[in-house]
Write an enzyme that holds these catalytic residues in place. Structure first.
Site, PDB file in Angstrom:
ATOM      1  CB  CYS A  99      -0.889  -0.026   1.238  1.00 55.89           C
ATOM      2  SG  CYS A  99      -1.701   1.540   1.587  1.00 55.89           S
ATOM      3  CB  CYS A 103      -4.914   6.355  -2.880  1.00 54.85           C
ATOM      4  SG  CYS A 103      -3.575   5.268  -3.339  1.00 54.85           S
ATOM      5  CB  THR A 190      -3.709   4.009   5.221  1.00 54.72           C
ATOM      6  OG1 THR A 190      -4.575   2.932   5.517  1.00 54.72           O
ATOM      7  CG2 THR A 190      -2.721   3.589   4.160  1.00 54.72           C
ATOM      8  CD  GLU A 256      -3.403   0.650   7.379  1.00 55.59           C
ATOM      9  OE1 GLU A 256      -4.334   1.439   7.582  1.00 55.59           O
ATOM     10  OE2 GLU A 256      -3.051   0.304   6.237  1.00 55.59           O
ATOM     11  CG  HIS A 291     -10.045   4.652  -0.447  1.00 59.27           C
ATOM     12  ND1 HIS A 291      -8.921   5.253  -0.971  1.00 59.27           N
ATOM     13  CD2 HIS A 291      -9.570   3.728   0.437  1.00 59.27           C
ATOM     14  CE1 HIS A 291      -7.837   4.727  -0.429  1.00 59.27           C
ATOM     15  NE2 HIS A 291      -8.195   3.794   0.433  1.00 59.27           N
ATOM     16  CE1 TYR A 295      -8.647   0.585  -0.827  1.00 60.82           C
ATOM     17  CE2 TYR A 295      -9.144  -1.661  -0.207  1.00 60.82           C
ATOM     18  CZ  TYR A 295      -8.701  -0.411   0.128  1.00 60.82           C
ATOM     19  OH  TYR A 295      -8.300  -0.154   1.410  1.00 60.82           O
ATOM     20  CB  CYS A 298      -3.850   0.075  -4.972  1.00 64.87           C
ATOM     21  SG  CYS A 298      -5.036  -0.498  -3.742  1.00 64.87           S
ATOM     22  CD  GLU A 446      -5.507  -1.312   2.726  1.00 69.35           C
ATOM     23  OE1 GLU A 446      -4.650  -1.677   1.905  1.00 69.35           O
ATOM     24  OE2 GLU A 446      -5.513  -0.213   3.273  1.00 69.35           O
TER      25      GLU A 446
HETATM   26 FE1  SF4 Z   1      -3.308   1.877  -0.040  1.00 69.65          FE
HETATM   27 FE2  SF4 Z   1      -4.718   1.073  -2.118  1.00 69.65          FE
HETATM   28 FE3  SF4 Z   1      -5.825   2.715  -0.324  1.00 69.65          FE
HETATM   29 FE4  SF4 Z   1      -3.897   3.551  -2.034  1.00 69.65          FE
HETATM   30  S1  SF4 Z   1      -5.982   2.842  -2.547  1.00 69.65           S
HETATM   31  S2  SF4 Z   1      -4.040   4.003   0.137  1.00 69.65           S
HETATM   32  S3  SF4 Z   1      -2.608   1.749  -2.137  1.00 69.65           S
HETATM   33  S4  SF4 Z   1      -5.147   0.607   0.011  1.00 69.65           S
HETATM   34 FE    FE Z   2      -6.744   1.315   2.054  1.00 72.91          FE
END
Ligand code: SF4
Ligand code: FE
Length: 482
Positions: A99, A103, A190, A256, A291, A295, A298, A446
């Protein structure tokens, strides 16, 4: 001006962060061996922005200043921007296998940007202006900002103002002429130790009695009263052993933490919502939507690394050509690309908000994240199947370096001739890291709870799914008239 990776590290070093790990305050957050890999992941968002071959995905032009900016500070201006966002996240997932944290802030910027515009329209407030000044500064300084949403929530059956302890949702405890004082905590933050600022939002839709809880603002992470307690990750102390094989991914990771706001002052010009309870839900829904789109980028990038690692482990064990192994790799690829298809599709179907900033299609973004709560588990299951038990039973790196033991380990753990035992162990430890170890925070678990647990998406899918519209379609075809 965009920062280089090195400038970013030095800018974090300058902060007076109050960080606790294993019960003690850290004197040096930046060079701590447990935290450093997570800092490196955020650094990658700066490093890759400086590479000409990734310029198109990693950077863009600010619609506010016309300056070149890192895409992580962008306010999306088109569906093309939304698609590039997802592709950028896949790229960084591939490069860090973890991660990369930045983001959360990007998704918070976009949610707060469009929501403040609509709050001002309804109430004549000036939150959008406050936010414009803030985001211009973020873009200019190339800051990493952590979005902070998740309150501890106490008794889940009660609204914020009915909790036994009134601080279980972050709230305003004092109103002053020059700003407000806030108290509370945000969970699962995070990248908080790697951020310059923390942008706080409410965590749920609220009623008129929750006024003090309908608060959004940004403050520096080293503000007085802010402190961070780092979350434990499975296998995290392996990073203290000094080796680089058993950690699986020695360069990158995620972090985190619980962030405590112990009577923190927020000046007026950094407040983006303050008591307009009817807009808390919009801010939450938009942030969560962005968000959930994230996902689909990422996690797909990290999935690419895991699929590659599984294929390598098969090659090293001599089972690469077995038809069931090939089929498992196909299945993993199919699942992973399905997630990407969801991330891209909710971006293609995006639309402008009243502010002009682009929003993803909420239904498809929630479908995206709902699939993410499942497919990475199946991808991990198949990776473990292909990798074999050695991934969790192999001796430690030190045993392989012990002169007396090494000849035996090399003799009995040999796979395909010509493949070194070290390389075999490296790839198995990477699979372990992604499926059970420190990166499982950023990949497997996650995938379940990040950006909202599965039930949160099901509520949104129910709301957006238009069952009545579908009933009408059925009636029409069946020639039903009531
Ligand atoms: Fe982490 Fe993915 Fe959230 Fe970006 S979108 S902060 S890489 S979990
Ligand atoms: Fe996340």
């Amino acid at each position: 001006m965009m920062m280089t990776g090195e400038q970013y590290i030095e800018s974090i070093r300058k902060l007076d962060l109050k960080v606790y790990l294993f019960g003690e305050r850290l004197k040096n957050v930046v060079d701590n061996p447990i935290l450093r890999p997570s800092l490196n992941s955020v650094k990658a968002t700066y490093d890759y922005a400086a590479k000409p071959e990734h310029e198109d995905l990693m950077t863009t032009t600010s619609h506010l200043t016309g300056e070149k900016i890192n895409r992580f500070t962008n306010i999306h201006q088109s569906t093309d921007d939304l698609i590039k966002k997802v592709k950028m996240q896949r790229l960084l997932g591939q490069k860090t296998a973890s991660c990369f944290q930045r983001c959360v802030g990007m998704d918070a910027f976009n949610a707060v940007y469009s929501t403040t515009y609509e709050v001002d329209e309804a109430y004549g407030t000036s939150y959008h202006n406050n936010f414009l000044e803030f985001i211009k500064k973020v873009q200019k300084e190339d800051w990493t900002v952590d979005g902070a949403m998740t309150d501890p929530k106490g008794d889940r059956s009660l609204p914020p103002h009915k909790q036994a302890d009134p601080d279980l949702f972050l709230r305003v405890v004092e109103r002053r002429l020059d700003g407000v004082v806030v108290k509370g905590a945000k969970m699962h933050q995070t990248g908080i130790t790697n951020s310059h600022e923390v942008l706080v939002m409410p965590t749920i839709a609220m009623g008129p009695d929750d006024k003090d809880y309908a608060i959004s603002f940004s403050v520096p992470t080293d503000s007085e009263g802010v402190f961070i307690i780092v979350g434990r990750q499975s296998c995290d102390t392996r990073k203290l052993e000094g080796g680089d094989i058993d950690v699986g991914n020695s360069e990158y990771g995620g972090m985190e933490g619980v962030t405590i706001f112990d009577n923190v002052f927020v000046p007026n010009d950094r407040i983006f919502l303050n008591g307009e309870t009817d807009f808390a839900g919009m801010m939450v829904e938009r942030f969560a939507g962005y968000h959930r789109q994230s996902y689909g980028g990422c996690k797909v990038g990290v999935g690419d690394v895991l699929i590659g690692a599984a294929a390598l482990s098969a090659e090293y064990a001599g089972v690469e050509r077995a038809s069931h192994v090939k089929d498992k790799l196909i299945e993993m690829t199919h699942l992973n690309e399905t997630l990407f298809a969801c991330g891209v599709s909710c971006s293609c179907e995006g639309h402008p908000t009243k502010s002009g900033a682009y929003m993803i299609d909420l239904l498809l973004a929630n479908v995206c994240k709902q699939n993410v709560t499942r497919f990475p588990y199946e991808i991990v299951r198949l990776a473990e199947d292909i990798a074999g038990g050695l991934m969790v039973t192999a001796p430690s790196e030190q045993d392989f370096k012990n002169e007396a033991l090494a000849p035996y380990l090399e003799k009995y753990l040999q796979g395909v001739c010509g493949v070194s035992i070290e390389n075999r162990m490296r790839v198995l430890r990477l699979i372990e890291n992604l499926s059970l170890g420190t990166a499982a925070v950023g990949y497997r678990t996650e995938s379940m709870h990040g950006a909202g647990s599965p039930q949160a998406q099901r509520i949104m899918i129910a709301r957006q799914g238009n069952i009545n519209g579908k009933k009408a379609l059925a009636k029409h075809i069946a020639k039903i008239s009531e």
